[in-house]
Design a protein around this motif. Structure first.
Motif, PDB file in Angstrom:
ATOM      1  N   ARG A   1       1.136  -1.774   0.218  1.00 57.88           N
ATOM      2  CA  ARG A   1       0.098   0.145   0.196  1.00 57.88           C
ATOM      3  C   ARG A   1       0.985   1.410   0.324  1.00 57.88           C
ATOM      4  O   ARG A   1       1.227   2.172  -0.621  1.00 57.88           O
ATOM      5  CB  ARG A   1      -1.289  -0.242   1.088  1.00 57.88           C
ATOM      6  CG  ARG A   1      -1.916  -1.179   1.183  1.00 57.88           C
ATOM      7  CD  ARG A   1      -3.084  -1.013   2.223  1.00 57.88           C
ATOM      8  NE  ARG A   1      -4.286  -1.943   2.445  1.00 57.88           N
ATOM      9  CZ  ARG A   1      -4.854  -2.170   2.993  1.00 57.88           C
ATOM     10  NH1 ARG A   1      -4.945  -1.668   4.338  1.00 57.88           N
ATOM     11  NH2 ARG A   1      -5.577  -2.799   3.025  1.00 57.88           N
ATOM     12  N   ASN A   2       1.640   1.292   0.616  1.00 60.87           N
ATOM     13  CA  ASN A   2       2.755   1.888   0.307  1.00 60.87           C
ATOM     14  C   ASN A   2       3.950   2.405  -0.285  1.00 60.87           C
ATOM     15  O   ASN A   2       3.023   3.713  -0.830  1.00 60.87           O
ATOM     16  CB  ASN A   2       3.751   2.038   1.759  1.00 60.87           C
ATOM     17  CG  ASN A   2       3.631   2.813   3.119  1.00 60.87           C
ATOM     18  OD1 ASN A   2       2.172   2.904   3.680  1.00 60.87           O
ATOM     19  ND2 ASN A   2       3.519   2.082   4.622  1.00 60.87           N
TER      20      ASN A   2
ATOM     21  N   LEU B   1       2.067   1.378  -3.738  1.00 64.98           N
ATOM     22  CA  LEU B   1       1.191   2.679  -4.505  1.00 64.98           C
ATOM     23  C   LEU B   1       1.278   3.818  -4.142  1.00 64.98           C
ATOM     24  O   LEU B   1       0.807   4.232  -4.803  1.00 64.98           O
ATOM     25  CB  LEU B   1      -0.289   1.496  -4.084  1.00 64.98           C
ATOM     26  CG  LEU B   1       0.474   0.353  -5.004  1.00 64.98           C
ATOM     27  CD1 LEU B   1      -1.575  -0.574  -4.266  1.00 64.98           C
ATOM     28  CD2 LEU B   1      -0.074  -0.220  -6.420  1.00 64.98           C
ATOM     29  N   GLU B   2       0.971   3.895  -2.730  1.00 63.90           N
ATOM     30  CA  GLU B   2       0.365   5.383  -2.322  1.00 63.90           C
ATOM     31  C   GLU B   2       1.740   6.239  -2.851  1.00 63.90           C
ATOM     32  O   GLU B   2       2.049   7.406  -3.819  1.00 63.90           O
ATOM     33  CB  GLU B   2       0.264   5.540  -0.715  1.00 63.90           C
ATOM     34  CG  GLU B   2      -0.172   6.670  -0.016  1.00 63.90           C
ATOM     35  CD  GLU B   2      -1.466   7.191  -0.682  1.00 63.90           C
ATOM     36  OE1 GLU B   2      -1.901   8.764  -1.043  1.00 63.90           O
ATOM     37  OE2 GLU B   2      -2.147   6.556  -1.148  1.00 63.90           O
ATOM     38  N   ARG B   3       2.930   5.628  -2.259  1.00 66.03           N
ATOM     39  CA  ARG B   3       4.191   6.395  -2.688  1.00 66.03           C
ATOM     40  C   ARG B   3       3.973   6.840  -5.054  1.00 66.03           C
ATOM     41  O   ARG B   3       4.692   7.961  -4.916  1.00 66.03           O
ATOM     42  CB  ARG B   3       5.318   5.993  -2.726  1.00 66.03           C
ATOM     43  CG  ARG B   3       6.636   6.152  -3.050  1.00 66.03           C
ATOM     44  CD  ARG B   3       7.706   5.721  -3.363  1.00 66.03           C
ATOM     45  NE  ARG B   3       8.792   6.599  -3.537  1.00 66.03           N
ATOM     46  CZ  ARG B   3      10.177   7.126  -2.931  1.00 66.03           C
ATOM     47  NH1 ARG B   3      10.233   7.068  -1.525  1.00 66.03           N
ATOM     48  NH2 ARG B   3      11.444   7.683  -3.603  1.00 66.03           N
TER      49      ARG B   3
ATOM     50  N   LYS C   1       1.919   6.443  -6.470  1.00 58.33           N
ATOM     51  CA  LYS C   1       0.265   7.826  -7.452  1.00 58.33           C
ATOM     52  C   LYS C   1       0.931   8.558  -6.667  1.00 58.33           C
ATOM     53  O   LYS C   1       0.550  10.090  -7.330  1.00 58.33           O
ATOM     54  CB  LYS C   1      -0.910   6.886  -5.567  1.00 58.33           C
ATOM     55  CG  LYS C   1      -1.824   7.819  -6.573  1.00 58.33           C
ATOM     56  CD  LYS C   1      -3.340   8.010  -6.001  1.00 58.33           C
ATOM     57  CE  LYS C   1      -3.942   6.279  -4.924  1.00 58.33           C
ATOM     58  NZ  LYS C   1      -4.686   6.337  -4.419  1.00 58.33           N
ATOM     59  N   ALA C   2       1.592   9.405  -5.498  1.00 57.21           N
ATOM     60  CA  ALA C   2       1.914  10.829  -5.502  1.00 57.21           C
ATOM     61  C   ALA C   2       2.833  11.387  -6.987  1.00 57.21           C
ATOM     62  O   ALA C   2       3.127  12.068  -7.168  1.00 57.21           O
ATOM     63  CB  ALA C   2       2.205  10.326  -4.175  1.00 57.21           C
TER      64      ALA C   2
ATOM     65  N   THR D   1       6.930   9.857   1.011  1.00 56.18           N
ATOM     66  CA  THR D   1       6.260   9.713   0.007  1.00 56.18           C
ATOM     67  C   THR D   1       5.144  10.753   0.458  1.00 56.18           C
ATOM     68  O   THR D   1       4.760  11.385  -0.294  1.00 56.18           O
ATOM     69  CB  THR D   1       4.449   8.562   0.525  1.00 56.18           C
ATOM     70  OG1 THR D   1       5.131   7.847   0.185  1.00 56.18           O
ATOM     71  CG2 THR D   1       3.299   8.906  -0.156  1.00 56.18           C
ATOM     72  N   SER D   2       5.093  11.509   2.059  1.00 57.27           N
ATOM     73  CA  SER D   2       4.481  12.858   2.299  1.00 57.27           C
ATOM     74  C   SER D   2       5.471  13.920   1.951  1.00 57.27           C
ATOM     75  O   SER D   2       4.980  15.096   1.420  1.00 57.27           O
ATOM     76  CB  SER D   2       4.253  12.754   3.758  1.00 57.27           C
ATOM     77  OG  SER D   2       3.670  13.943   4.429  1.00 57.27           O
TER      78      SER D   2
ATOM     79  N   LYS E   1       4.042  14.697  -1.967  1.00 58.46           N
ATOM     80  CA  LYS E   1       3.041  15.169  -1.724  1.00 58.46           C
ATOM     81  C   LYS E   1       2.805  16.165  -1.430  1.00 58.46           C
ATOM     82  O   LYS E   1       2.111  17.773  -1.604  1.00 58.46           O
ATOM     83  CB  LYS E   1       2.124  14.428  -0.159  1.00 58.46           C
ATOM     84  CG  LYS E   1       1.601  13.652  -1.109  1.00 58.46           C
ATOM     85  CD  LYS E   1       0.413  12.754   0.138  1.00 58.46           C
ATOM     86  CE  LYS E   1      -0.487  10.818  -0.436  1.00 58.46           C
ATOM     87  NZ  LYS E   1      -1.206  10.697   0.637  1.00 58.46           N
TER      88      LYS E   1
END
Length: 423
Positions: free
Chosen positions: A76-77, A79-81, A83-84, A117-118, A121
């Protein structure tokens, strides 16, 4: 004829057979004993094996389940990265190579500032706010430090900082300008939050509602911060403080006869606090934003509308009105009067300089009463302005100018010193 000795022989043989049977039984028992013991040992071992198997199964479940959950979390992390990162590239103006550079840079500072990831963003919010990649890299440290001090998601702080940069028309032409502008805002937000009981979010909300009006009126970041901090200390924070200050600027632009008379009685000249100024696209866009119509990005179009109708202010207002209706379409068409009021307020505010901070300081020195405030600011605004009248605005502003510069970085370093910093 039977031999008399036959019975004795038979009896003797029987005894011998019985003895042999007993001997064989004894031999059988002795031979069987190890096998019985072995079987008992096998049975006991089997039971122990079953227990071990059961414990092993439970242990395996205890290890496998968290590992599985961790694996899912890692996916998930990732994928989130991704996506960002994709969003970074999708914003436009950012090449795939620049995206990889941003991701690499985020990884390099993640140990100090948190998840990469943050950070990516946060980059995205800055890019949306008008920073280019180089300027964002030069400015992001102050935003990340401010977010950690204020316990806020960094991407939200980045969005607020970008908006305030636009509201106040701060420098963005060079990397140094962008870094200085973002640092100045982050420092003021963090200082204001720590100097009062207000949160970083409430500081951001206050600027959201008053920043555009204060900027259009000619106030700077620090003087606005002094007013917000004073209201925070009086129990008015967030949007309540921002709306109160925005209304005060508007009231001063339309003074009543009673308000002017009160100022004159106190020996104050209205013209020393409200004066004419040059209207610009940035000033009018800021004023419209204060009324809920975000015209950022339209500053040059508004400048053109002003220049093309320089001899007729009504034509200038009409051109600006048309620009707002064109941008907001159906939303504007639903309430044309609201658009007219917003354009009128923005046009008036952009053409005036209002020194609200100085006026409140001077009103206090002259011993103004709540009755004076009621005549100058009208209605319930006078109650809120009374809080400012009682505050030590000069002292607050002095502290801001002395302590806010570099505040985020200094506080971040103190917070992360020692073991936490080493780790």
């Amino acid at each position: 004829k039977l031999n008399p000795s036959l019975a004795a022989s038979v009896s003797q043989t029987k005894t011998q057979v019985n003895g042999l049977a007993s001997s064989l039984a004894g031999i059988g028992a002795r031979i069987n004993a190890p096998f019985v013991a072995a079987q008992k040992a096998i049975d006991a071992t089997s039971k122990r094996l079953e227990t071990m198997q059961r414990k092993g199964r439970n242990l395996t479940m205890g290890i496998t389940a968290p590992s599985g959950f961790a694996a899912v979390g890692m996916v998930r992390n990732a994928l989130e990265r991704n996506k960002a990162g994709n969003f970074t590239e999708a914003l436009g103006g950012v090449s795939h190579t620049e995206r990889l550079e941003i991701e690499k840079y985020a990884d390099s500072i993640a140990m100090k500032y948190g998840k990469a990831t943050s950070i990516i963003k946060t980059f995205n919010e800055m890019l949306k706010g008008g920073f280019d990649v180089t300027a964002a890299k030069g400015s992001i440290a102050s935003i990340l430090e401010g977010s950690i001090i204020g316990d806020m998601p960094a991407e939200e702080v980045a969005g607020a900082v970008s908006k305030i940069v636009t509201q106040y028309g701060l420098g963005m032409k060079t990397v140094e300008d962008a870094a200085a502008s973002s640092r100045r805002i982050s420092d003021n937000l963090a200082y204001g939050a720590n100097a009062t009981s207000a949160s970083m979010r409430e500081m951001m909300d206050a600027y959201k509602f008053v920043g555009a009006a204060a900027s259009a009126a000619g106030e700077n970041i620090e003087s606005t911060n002094a007013l917000i901090i004073a209201l925070n200390k009086a129990g008015q924070s967030g949007s309540e403080a921002g709306v109160a200050l925005r209304s005060a600027y508007v009231k001063l632009l339309k003074p009543t006869k009673e308000g002017r008379a009160s100022m004159a009685r106190l020996g104050l000249d209205y013209g020393n606090y409200v004066s004419g100024g040059k209207r610009t696209g940035a000033g009018i866009a800021a004023g419209l934003s204060a009324s809920g119509f975000d015209m950022s990005g339209s500053e040059k179009a508004i400048d053109a509308a002003l220049a093309n109708n320089v001899s007729n202010t009504e034509s200038q207002r009409k051109a600006i009105y048309d620009a707002v209706v064109s941008k907001f379409g159906a939303e504007a068409a639903q309430d044309l009067q609201k658009v007219l009021d917003a354009v009128d307020a923005a046009f008036t505010l952009a053409g005036s300089k209002v020194d609200l901070t100085k006026l409140l300081i001077d009103l206090k020195k002259k011993g103004a009463t709540q009755g004076d405030l009621a005549r100058i600011f009208e209605g319930r605004q006078s109650v809120r302005m009374l809080s400012l009248l009682k505050a030590d605005l000069e002292g607050i502003l002095k502290d801001i100018n002395e302590k806010a510069p570099g505040y985020s970085g200094k506080t971040f370093d103190i917070k992360n010193q020692g073991l936490e910093k080493v780790v």
